[in-house]
Structure formats: C-alpha cells, structure tokens
Design a protein around this motif. Structure first.
Motif, PDB file in Angstrom:
ATOM      1  N   ILE A 188      90.082  93.259 -62.019  1.00  0.00           N
ATOM      2  CA  ILE A 188      89.557  92.752 -63.302  1.00  0.00           C
ATOM      3  C   ILE A 188      90.644  92.330 -64.284  1.00  0.00           C
ATOM      4  CG2 ILE A 188      87.419  94.083 -63.121  1.00  0.00           C
ATOM      5  CD1 ILE A 188      89.960  95.358 -65.527  1.00  0.00           C
ATOM      6  N   LYS A 189      91.902  92.579 -63.939  1.00  0.00           N
ATOM      7  CA  LYS A 189      92.989  92.414 -64.915  1.00  0.00           C
ATOM      8  C   LYS A 189      93.073  91.005 -65.491  1.00  0.00           C
ATOM      9  CE  LYS A 189      97.722  93.894 -65.734  1.00  0.00           C
ATOM     10  NZ  LYS A 189      98.920  94.552 -65.171  1.00  0.00           N
ATOM     11  N   ARG A 190      92.858  89.995 -64.651  1.00  0.00           N
ATOM     12  CA  ARG A 190      93.005  88.617 -65.151  1.00  0.00           C
ATOM     13  C   ARG A 190      91.890  88.219 -66.120  1.00  0.00           C
ATOM     14  NH1 ARG A 190      90.547  84.507 -61.511  1.00  0.00           N
ATOM     15  NH2 ARG A 190      89.377  85.598 -59.880  1.00  0.00           N
ATOM     16  N   TYR A 191      90.850  89.051 -66.219  1.00  0.00           N
ATOM     17  CA  TYR A 191      89.761  88.762 -67.154  1.00  0.00           C
ATOM     18  C   TYR A 191      89.965  89.465 -68.500  1.00  0.00           C
ATOM     19  CZ  TYR A 191      87.413  87.061 -62.971  1.00  0.00           C
ATOM     20  OH  TYR A 191      87.091  86.359 -61.825  1.00  0.00           O
ATOM     21  N   ILE A 192      91.008  90.249 -68.610  1.00  0.00           N
ATOM     22  CA  ILE A 192      91.277  90.967 -69.862  1.00  0.00           C
ATOM     23  C   ILE A 192      91.932  90.012 -70.837  1.00  0.00           C
ATOM     24  CG2 ILE A 192      92.583  92.862 -70.904  1.00  0.00           C
ATOM     25  CD1 ILE A 192      92.210  94.425 -68.331  1.00  0.00           C
ATOM     26  N   LYS A 193      91.134  89.502 -71.772  1.00  0.00           N
ATOM     27  CA  LYS A 193      91.632  88.504 -72.720  1.00  0.00           C
ATOM     28  C   LYS A 193      91.257  88.835 -74.157  1.00  0.00           C
ATOM     29  CE  LYS A 193      91.588  84.861 -69.220  1.00  0.00           C
ATOM     30  NZ  LYS A 193      90.983  83.579 -68.769  1.00  0.00           N
ATOM     31  N   THR A 194      89.958  88.959 -74.422  1.00  0.00           N
ATOM     32  CA  THR A 194      89.514  89.221 -75.790  1.00  0.00           C
ATOM     33  C   THR A 194      88.485  90.339 -75.790  1.00  0.00           C
ATOM     34  OG1 THR A 194      87.630  87.689 -75.783  1.00  0.00           O
ATOM     35  CG2 THR A 194      89.798  86.758 -76.324  1.00  0.00           C
ATOM     36  N   ILE A 195      88.279  90.924 -76.963  1.00  0.00           N
ATOM     37  CA  ILE A 195      87.311  92.007 -77.103  1.00  0.00           C
ATOM     38  C   ILE A 195      85.872  91.492 -76.961  1.00  0.00           C
ATOM     39  CG2 ILE A 195      86.886  91.936 -79.603  1.00  0.00           C
ATOM     40  CD1 ILE A 195      87.822  95.068 -77.578  1.00  0.00           C
ATOM     41  N   GLN A 196      85.723  90.159 -77.014  1.00  0.00           N
ATOM     42  CA  GLN A 196      84.390  89.566 -76.809  1.00  0.00           C
ATOM     43  C   GLN A 196      83.986  89.541 -75.338  1.00  0.00           C
ATOM     44  OE1 GLN A 196      86.642  88.302 -78.927  1.00  0.00           O
ATOM     45  NE2 GLN A 196      85.701  87.216 -80.624  1.00  0.00           N
ATOM     46  N   ASN A 197      84.936  89.745 -74.442  1.00  0.00           N
ATOM     47  CA  ASN A 197      84.642  89.723 -73.000  1.00  0.00           C
ATOM     48  C   ASN A 197      85.428  90.818 -72.294  1.00  0.00           C
ATOM     49  OD1 ASN A 197      82.883  87.236 -72.341  1.00  0.00           O
ATOM     50  ND2 ASN A 197      84.446  86.399 -73.692  1.00  0.00           N
ATOM     51  N   VAL A 198      85.034  92.055 -72.514  1.00  0.00           N
ATOM     52  CA  VAL A 198      85.721  93.185 -71.896  1.00  0.00           C
ATOM     53  C   VAL A 198      85.108  93.455 -70.524  1.00  0.00           C
ATOM     54  CG1 VAL A 198      86.282  95.634 -72.084  1.00  0.00           C
ATOM     55  CG2 VAL A 198      86.252  94.197 -74.145  1.00  0.00           C
ATOM     56  N   PHE A 214      82.007  93.452 -77.282  1.00  0.00           N
ATOM     57  CA  PHE A 214      82.003  94.553 -78.241  1.00  0.00           C
ATOM     58  C   PHE A 214      82.174  94.077 -79.677  1.00  0.00           C
ATOM     59  CE2 PHE A 214      83.062  96.814 -74.320  1.00  0.00           C
ATOM     60  CZ  PHE A 214      82.196  97.899 -74.414  1.00  0.00           C
ATOM     61  N   LYS A 215      82.287  92.765 -79.845  1.00  0.00           N
ATOM     62  CA  LYS A 215      82.469  92.185 -81.181  1.00  0.00           C
ATOM     63  C   LYS A 215      81.142  91.746 -81.793  1.00  0.00           C
ATOM     64  CE  LYS A 215      85.026  90.507 -84.534  1.00  0.00           C
ATOM     65  NZ  LYS A 215      85.561  91.434 -85.531  1.00  0.00           N
ATOM     66  N   GLU A 216      80.153  91.500 -80.944  1.00  0.00           N
ATOM     67  CA  GLU A 216      78.891  90.921 -81.419  1.00  0.00           C
ATOM     68  C   GLU A 216      78.151  91.837 -82.393  1.00  0.00           C
ATOM     69  OE1 GLU A 216      74.679  89.228 -79.560  1.00  0.00           O
ATOM     70  OE2 GLU A 216      76.419  89.514 -78.256  1.00  0.00           O
ATOM     71  N   ASP A 217      78.110  93.133 -82.121  1.00  0.00           N
ATOM     72  CA  ASP A 217      77.379  94.087 -82.963  1.00  0.00           C
ATOM     73  C   ASP A 217      78.343  95.111 -83.554  1.00  0.00           C
ATOM     74  OD1 ASP A 217      74.743  93.038 -82.299  1.00  0.00           O
ATOM     75  OD2 ASP A 217      75.085  93.927 -80.317  1.00  0.00           O
ATOM     76  N   LEU A 218      78.029  95.575 -84.747  1.00  0.00           N
ATOM     77  CA  LEU A 218      78.867  96.599 -85.372  1.00  0.00           C
ATOM     78  C   LEU A 218      78.851  97.880 -84.549  1.00  0.00           C
ATOM     79  CD1 LEU A 218      80.530  97.567 -87.870  1.00  0.00           C
ATOM     80  CD2 LEU A 218      78.362  98.442 -88.792  1.00  0.00           C
ATOM     81  N   PHE A 337      72.318  99.073 -85.327  1.00  0.00           N
ATOM     82  CA  PHE A 337      72.262  99.110 -83.867  1.00  0.00           C
ATOM     83  C   PHE A 337      71.281  98.068 -83.345  1.00  0.00           C
ATOM     84  CE2 PHE A 337      70.034 100.950 -80.054  1.00  0.00           C
ATOM     85  CZ  PHE A 337      71.018 100.579 -79.154  1.00  0.00           C
ATOM     86  N   ASN A 338      71.744  97.255 -82.404  1.00  0.00           N
ATOM     87  CA  ASN A 338      70.927  96.228 -81.766  1.00  0.00           C
ATOM     88  C   ASN A 338      70.491  96.746 -80.401  1.00  0.00           C
ATOM     89  OD1 ASN A 338      69.797  93.996 -80.555  1.00  0.00           O
ATOM     90  ND2 ASN A 338      71.586  92.675 -80.772  1.00  0.00           N
ATOM     91  N   ASN A 339      69.199  97.086 -80.264  1.00  0.00           N
ATOM     92  CA  ASN A 339      68.752  97.696 -79.012  1.00  0.00           C
ATOM     93  C   ASN A 339      68.574  96.710 -77.865  1.00  0.00           C
ATOM     94  OD1 ASN A 339      66.419  96.412 -79.796  1.00  0.00           O
ATOM     95  ND2 ASN A 339      65.109  98.229 -79.685  1.00  0.00           N
ATOM     96  N   ASP A 340      68.924  95.439 -78.086  1.00  0.00           N
ATOM     97  CA  ASP A 340      68.903  94.449 -77.008  1.00  0.00           C
ATOM     98  C   ASP A 340      70.225  94.421 -76.239  1.00  0.00           C
ATOM     99  OD1 ASP A 340      66.317  93.583 -77.378  1.00  0.00           O
ATOM    100  OD2 ASP A 340      66.882  92.000 -78.784  1.00  0.00           O
ATOM    101  N   ASN A 341      71.254  95.084 -76.792  1.00  0.00           N
ATOM    102  CA  ASN A 341      72.580  95.048 -76.171  1.00  0.00           C
ATOM    103  C   ASN A 341      73.099  96.464 -75.956  1.00  0.00           C
ATOM    104  OD1 ASN A 341      72.599  92.230 -76.383  1.00  0.00           O
ATOM    105  ND2 ASN A 341      73.578  92.282 -78.393  1.00  0.00           N
TER     106      ASN A 341
END
Length: 394
Positions: A188-198, A214-218, A337-341
């Motif tokens: 998975i290492k090459r996919y480690i770029k931003t907190i939006q796609n962990v 992890f950026k989409e919701d507080l 909290f967003n219960n869809d995610n």
C-alpha cells in the motif's frame, strides 16, 4: 497466495481488458491498428504465454473452456496467446483451430506433422538440434534457431534476458492481482499521499487498495464489536500515519498511556492548534478519555465544538460499538458525526445501527478477524485490513 487464485484472476483481468477494448474500438471499426493510428491514446499488444500446456491442463482443467472461448475472439483486440506443447495431442481440436500460426520444432514422431500442417506432403525438418517448420503465407519453410548458450545454462540465460528487458522496456505487463495472505506496507505504500486517501487494506472484490477520507468529516469512527482486534490494527495504522508529511498526530490512547501523559498531550494540542499543519486527534477508548482526561461528557462536547471551528482539524475515535452507543444522543455526536461514513473491523456490522448501510445484503455473514469494511456514503467495501492476519482456529 495459491496459483489457482492467480490463474482465476488472470482470466478475470483478460475478460475485463477485452470488454474495455471492445468499447474503445467501436468508433474505430473495431480495429486495433486503426485505433492506435487515429486515437489520442495508444494501447499495447498483450501477450499471454502458457508454457507446457499439457501441465497447465492437468493442473487447471476447468479453465480449458475459458481459454477456448477467449482465444476465439481475443486476436481482434490484440490479446495474443502463445502456447507451447510437446505434442499436438495436448490441445483439443476445437482449441487448436483458434491458433492460425503454428511453429514446430523436432517432434517425437514424423507422422505428427500432418496433423499440424495442411498439405505438408513429405516435408520434414532435418534431424538437427534447433531445426523446425513454420508456415508463412501458405508455404511451409524449414528454419534453424540460434544456439544462444549451452543447454544447461538456458534457464539462467532466460532470467538474465528478462532482467535486461525489464530495465529497458517502458511498457511492462501488469501484475496479476491477488489477495496476499497478509496486507503489508509494501502493498500500500505507493498510495500513501494525502489524508483524503489513507489506505486501509485491499478490497476482496476488486483486489485494489481501498482508501478512506479522514478529512471529509470532523469526527471519524473506527469501530468493532470489541477492542481486542482494534488494538492490533491500530499498531499498523499508527505506523502508516507516521509516513505522512506535514501532519501533527495527537495520541490519546487510553489503553497504553497514563492520564498525566494524555493531559500533557492536551496542553501540546492547545498550544499548537493555530498552526497551519493538518492535525489528527486519535482517541482510543472514548469512555476513559471523557471521564479521566476531560472530566465528563459536557467537557468533551465543548472540546469537540472548540476544535470544530479550526481549519485542518479532524478526530479519529476508536471504540467498541457498545461503548460508542452511549454517546448517540450527545450534541457533538448528532452535530458532527456522519453515520454514512466510517470503518468497521470484523464481524457484527449487520447487527449494529451506528452506521447507515444502504444494502445490508452485501454484508458477509462470517468474516475473519483480519477482514472488515469501509463505509462511504452508506456503501460498503469488504476488505482485508493492513497488517492483520487470519486467526488460527483449532
């Protein structure tokens, strides 16, 4: 990883490729060469080599019909099969008809050539090492292959040439996707770029790395029936987050840190809250954090609300489902909290009502301890989590 899985996934990949090329070539007369001449994007010729088809048939007999089906039309889309065999009998007649180009070296019996070439008459290759026959434009020619090395060094020579080709070639064959026994950082290492796609793990269905934003919701929840499995996964999750640059991680792990350590971490967080770096607050065991560090639910609500107004700030709460239910009616929970995610590890997703699942029929009835789900807009993806391995059972 077993070879059966690899062969199965190879044919899935080839079918998907052919279907994609069918759509691509529609406006180009269904023609590979015309598409590459006229379109802005070029596609490469794909070569699939099955060496020793007799052994392949013995080990993977159920795939013979699939090979017959796929080789009947694949040439139009430049997915070319190259098959080697020691006898014409190794291929069924119907399958052999899909291969118009045939090359023979020395066969055990001279009579076998008449079953391979039409109108061959008495033509046979000389009984010399490397001699063979090939049919070009209807005519049959004898040829001599080059001796590139001594016979006992041929495997070493082949490996060397493959390494050279891999270094100089810009176009490489795609790896056949398989589910590893254990998802490691190299996967998975090459996919480690931003907190939006962990990266969280590898999807069972697509065999692609599955990520979470992890950026989409507080407030982000990572839940399970119990904390045992979650604690094992968090070892790898912490290590993964440490690979991200320009992120401040504030660790409130109530399972491993003392109250005084976490209070010091709270002071550090407060001092750094206005800097421009992305800030991630990880709380493992919300009950202990609320009661021992912040002195009550009311203080925790104020804590969350205070940081909700600060840019680049997100919470990750790791807890058992039974404990998090105690906060469902708190203001911070209902507001942020967003219960869809969210993320769920292990069994029990179908029994919980923390997350909103759009199609519960997709939930696995009994999954291993290393498996779980990401939930995005109510849609679930079943995956194997980073670092975890299947628990051995007696």
């Amino acid at each position: 990883v077993n070879d059966v899985e690899k062969v199965t996934n190879l044919f899935k990949m080839l079918n998907s490729l052919i279907n994609t090329r069918k759509k691509l070539f529609v406006e180009f007369n269904g023609n590979f060469n015309y598409y590459n001449r006229k379109s802005n994007k070029k596609v490469p010729l794909i070569a699939v080599i099955i060496n020793n088809f007799e052994a392949f048939s013995e080990n993977y007999e159920k795939y013979e019909d699939r090979i017959q089906s796929i080789t009947r039309e694949c040439i139009k889309f430049r997915v070319n099969f190259i098959i080697t065999a020691t006898s014409y009998r190794d291929l069924r007649y119907r399958l052999a008809q899909n291969f118009k180009q045939k090359i023979t070296l020395q066969l055990n019996n001279d009579d076998e050539y008449i079953y391979i070439y039409e109108k061959i008459g008495k033509k046979r290759p000389s009984h010399l090492f490397g001699r063979g026959l090939v049919q070009l434009d209807g005519a049959i020619y004898e040829f001599q292959t080059a001796k590139v090395c001594e016979a006992d060094k041929i495997q070493e020579k082949i490996k060397k040439q493959i390494n050279i080709a891999n270094k100089v070639s810009k176009i490489k064959a795609k790896e056949i996707p398989v589910m590893p026994d254990r998802v490691m950082f190299k996967d998975i290492k090459r996919y480690i770029k931003t907190i939006q796609n962990v990266p969280i793990g590898i999807s069972v269905k697509s065999l692609k790395v599955n990520t979470f934003n992890f950026k989409e919701d507080l407030i982000n929840l990572i839940l399970a029936r119990s904390m045992t499995n979650l604690m094992e996964y968090m070892k790898y999750f912490y290590k993964e987050l440490s690979l991200y640059k320009d992120i401040n991680i504030y660790d409130f792990n109530t399972e491993t840190r003392s109250v005084s350590e976490m209070q010091d971490e709270l002071i550090k967080l407060n001092n750094e809250k206005i800097n421009e770096l992305q800030k991630i607050v990880i709380i493992i065991g919300i009950d202990k954090f609320v009661n021992n560090v912040l002195n009550g639910k009311e203080m925790f609500g104020k804590f969350v609300k205070e940081y909700s107004n600060i840019d680049n700030f997100n919470f990750i709460i790791v807890e058992s489902e039974s404990k998090i239910k105690n906060y469902q009616y708190d203001e911070w929970y209902r507001t942020f909290f967003n219960n869809d995610n969210g993320i769920w590890l292990g069994n029990g997703l179908n029994d919980q009502y923390i997350y909103n699942i759009s199609n519960r029929k997709l939930i696995e009835n009994n999954c291993d301890s290393c498996m779980g789900y990401t939930i995005k807009k109510g849609n679930i993806t079943f995956l194997k989590f980073l670092g975890l391995i299947k628990e051995e059972t007696n």
